[in-house]
Scaffold this motif. Sequence first.
Motif, PDB file in Angstrom:
ATOM      1  N   LEU A 139       0.842  -1.187   0.000  1.00 36.78           N
ATOM      2  CA  LEU A 139       0.000   0.000   0.000  1.00 36.78           C
ATOM      3  C   LEU A 139       0.880   1.242   0.000  1.00 36.78           C
ATOM      4  CD1 LEU A 139      -2.718  -1.019   2.633  1.00 36.78           C
ATOM      5  CD2 LEU A 139      -2.892  -1.086   0.136  1.00 36.78           C
ATOM      6  N   PRO A 140       0.441   2.308  -0.657  1.00 42.92           N
ATOM      7  CA  PRO A 140       1.241   3.530  -0.688  1.00 42.92           C
ATOM      8  C   PRO A 140       1.316   4.179   0.696  1.00 42.92           C
ATOM      9  CG  PRO A 140      -0.812   3.807  -1.931  1.00 42.92           C
ATOM     10  CD  PRO A 140      -0.765   2.392  -1.479  1.00 42.92           C
ATOM     11  N   THR A 141       2.527   4.583   1.077  1.00 41.20           N
ATOM     12  CA  THR A 141       2.768   5.192   2.383  1.00 41.20           C
ATOM     13  C   THR A 141       3.618   6.445   2.237  1.00 41.20           C
ATOM     14  OG1 THR A 141       4.782   3.907   2.771  1.00 41.20           O
ATOM     15  CG2 THR A 141       2.719   2.948   3.577  1.00 41.20           C
ATOM     16  N   PHE A 142       3.735   7.165   3.335  1.00 42.26           N
ATOM     17  CA  PHE A 142       4.684   8.264   3.454  1.00 42.26           C
ATOM     18  C   PHE A 142       5.117   8.321   4.905  1.00 42.26           C
ATOM     19  CE2 PHE A 142       0.602  10.178   4.395  1.00 42.26           C
ATOM     20  CZ  PHE A 142       0.850  11.167   5.337  1.00 42.26           C
ATOM     21  N   VAL A 143       6.171   9.060   5.189  1.00 39.31           N
ATOM     22  CA  VAL A 143       6.682   9.190   6.550  1.00 39.31           C
ATOM     23  C   VAL A 143       6.513  10.639   6.994  1.00 39.31           C
ATOM     24  CG1 VAL A 143       8.708   9.004   8.038  1.00 39.31           C
ATOM     25  CG2 VAL A 143       8.310   7.289   6.259  1.00 39.31           C
ATOM     26  N   ALA A 144       5.958  10.819   8.190  1.00 40.86           N
ATOM     27  CA  ALA A 144       5.827  12.141   8.813  1.00 40.86           C
ATOM     28  C   ALA A 144       6.067  11.975  10.297  1.00 40.86           C
ATOM     29  CB  ALA A 144       4.444  12.732   8.552  1.00 40.86           C
ATOM     30  N   ALA A 145       6.851  12.859  10.860  1.00 42.64           N
ATOM     31  CA  ALA A 145       7.166  12.838  12.296  1.00 42.64           C
ATOM     32  C   ALA A 145       7.653  11.457  12.736  1.00 42.64           C
ATOM     33  CB  ALA A 145       5.959  13.278  13.129  1.00 42.64           C
ATOM     34  N   GLY A 146       8.393  10.787  11.868  1.00 39.40           N
ATOM     35  CA  GLY A 146       8.951   9.478  12.194  1.00 39.40           C
ATOM     36  C   GLY A 146       7.963   8.330  12.117  1.00 39.40           C
ATOM     37  N   MET A 147       6.737   8.587  11.659  1.00 39.82           N
ATOM     38  CA  MET A 147       5.702   7.561  11.570  1.00 39.82           C
ATOM     39  C   MET A 147       5.502   7.161  10.106  1.00 39.82           C
ATOM     40  SD  MET A 147       2.765   9.230  14.065  1.00 39.82           S
ATOM     41  CE  MET A 147       2.767  10.821  13.221  1.00 39.82           C
ATOM     42  N   THR A 148       5.373   5.861   9.849  1.00 38.75           N
ATOM     43  CA  THR A 148       4.986   5.400   8.520  1.00 38.75           C
ATOM     44  C   THR A 148       3.471   5.418   8.466  1.00 38.75           C
ATOM     45  OG1 THR A 148       6.941   4.007   8.318  1.00 38.75           O
ATOM     46  CG2 THR A 148       5.079   3.483   6.877  1.00 38.75           C
ATOM     47  N   LEU A 149       2.933   6.188   7.528  1.00 39.72           N
ATOM     48  CA  LEU A 149       1.495   6.418   7.441  1.00 39.72           C
ATOM     49  C   LEU A 149       0.982   6.034   6.062  1.00 39.72           C
ATOM     50  CD1 LEU A 149       1.560   9.955   9.093  1.00 39.72           C
ATOM     51  CD2 LEU A 149       1.057   7.775  10.206  1.00 39.72           C
ATOM     52  N   LEU A 150      -0.259   5.595   6.022  1.00 40.68           N
ATOM     53  CA  LEU A 150      -0.897   5.232   4.758  1.00 40.68           C
ATOM     54  C   LEU A 150      -1.289   6.481   3.985  1.00 40.68           C
ATOM     55  CD1 LEU A 150      -3.215   2.415   6.100  1.00 40.68           C
ATOM     56  CD2 LEU A 150      -1.282   2.120   4.536  1.00 40.68           C
ATOM     57  N   ARG A 151      -1.089   6.419   2.692  1.00 42.58           N
ATOM     58  CA  ARG A 151      -1.669   7.450   1.839  1.00 42.58           C
ATOM     59  C   ARG A 151      -3.161   7.137   1.747  1.00 42.58           C
ATOM     60  NH1 ARG A 151       1.813  10.792  -0.394  1.00 42.58           N
ATOM     61  NH2 ARG A 151       3.978  10.130  -0.629  1.00 42.58           N
ATOM     62  N   ARG A 152      -3.928   8.177   1.591  1.00 43.75           N
ATOM     63  CA  ARG A 152      -5.381   8.035   1.594  1.00 43.75           C
ATOM     64  C   ARG A 152      -5.839   7.275   0.343  1.00 43.75           C
ATOM     65  NH1 ARG A 152      -7.930  11.012   4.813  1.00 43.75           N
ATOM     66  NH2 ARG A 152      -6.343  12.634   4.795  1.00 43.75           N
ATOM     67  N   LEU A 153      -6.518   6.156   0.566  1.00 43.26           N
ATOM     68  CA  LEU A 153      -7.116   5.389  -0.525  1.00 43.26           C
ATOM     69  C   LEU A 153      -8.294   4.615   0.023  1.00 43.26           C
ATOM     70  CD1 LEU A 153      -6.424   2.051  -0.491  1.00 43.26           C
ATOM     71  CD2 LEU A 153      -4.170   2.939  -0.934  1.00 43.26           C
TER      72      LEU A 153
END
Length: 189
Positions: A139-153
């Motif tokens: 699944l597409p992700t990104f990193v912010a504030a050290g957290m791996t987060l899902l891109r909205r889908l």
Amino acid sequence: MKDTIVIDWSTIPKPVDDGAANHLTGLDLPQIVLNTTSGEAVDLSQLAGRTVIYAYPWKKRPDGPLPEGWVTIPGAAGCTPQSCAFRDSASEIRAAGATHLFGLSTQDSAYQREAVDRLQLPFPLLSDQHLRLTNALSLPTFVAAGMTLLRRLTMIVNNGRIERVFYPVFPPDRNAADVLAWLADHRDD
């Protein structure tokens, strides 16, 4: 309804379709058990009928700060409006043929429970805090504030197979209406 948030989406960077979800349609979900905010464990691959799963990056608590630069990350902002839209459309989505409805994030269930209670969501949120489903499906992700987060889908799954993917999702508060329209058009499929 309660906690509906109105955002001027013209001030938020719009995500672009980078192709990161192109591979998902037609895939069978892996047999992975995820915890829910209702205390159950769910293996999405085993659910009969149509299941709607909307993935969101990160839901902040009302008294907590946003990660630095959050509103400048394309597609990051809008988790509460997206969830509220699904809350407000949940009965119509079910009537249009969805047997199950879930939100999905990489936050743990305890953190997610606050949002379910505060937003009065009539469906559980799934936790993929260990990234098992995220990694298995790429699944597409990104990193912010050290957290791996899902891109909205959003994925519509039919008997364990991904049938339709909405990606990128923008604006987030329109996602539930788009899903409802698709379900209505494909009720007899």
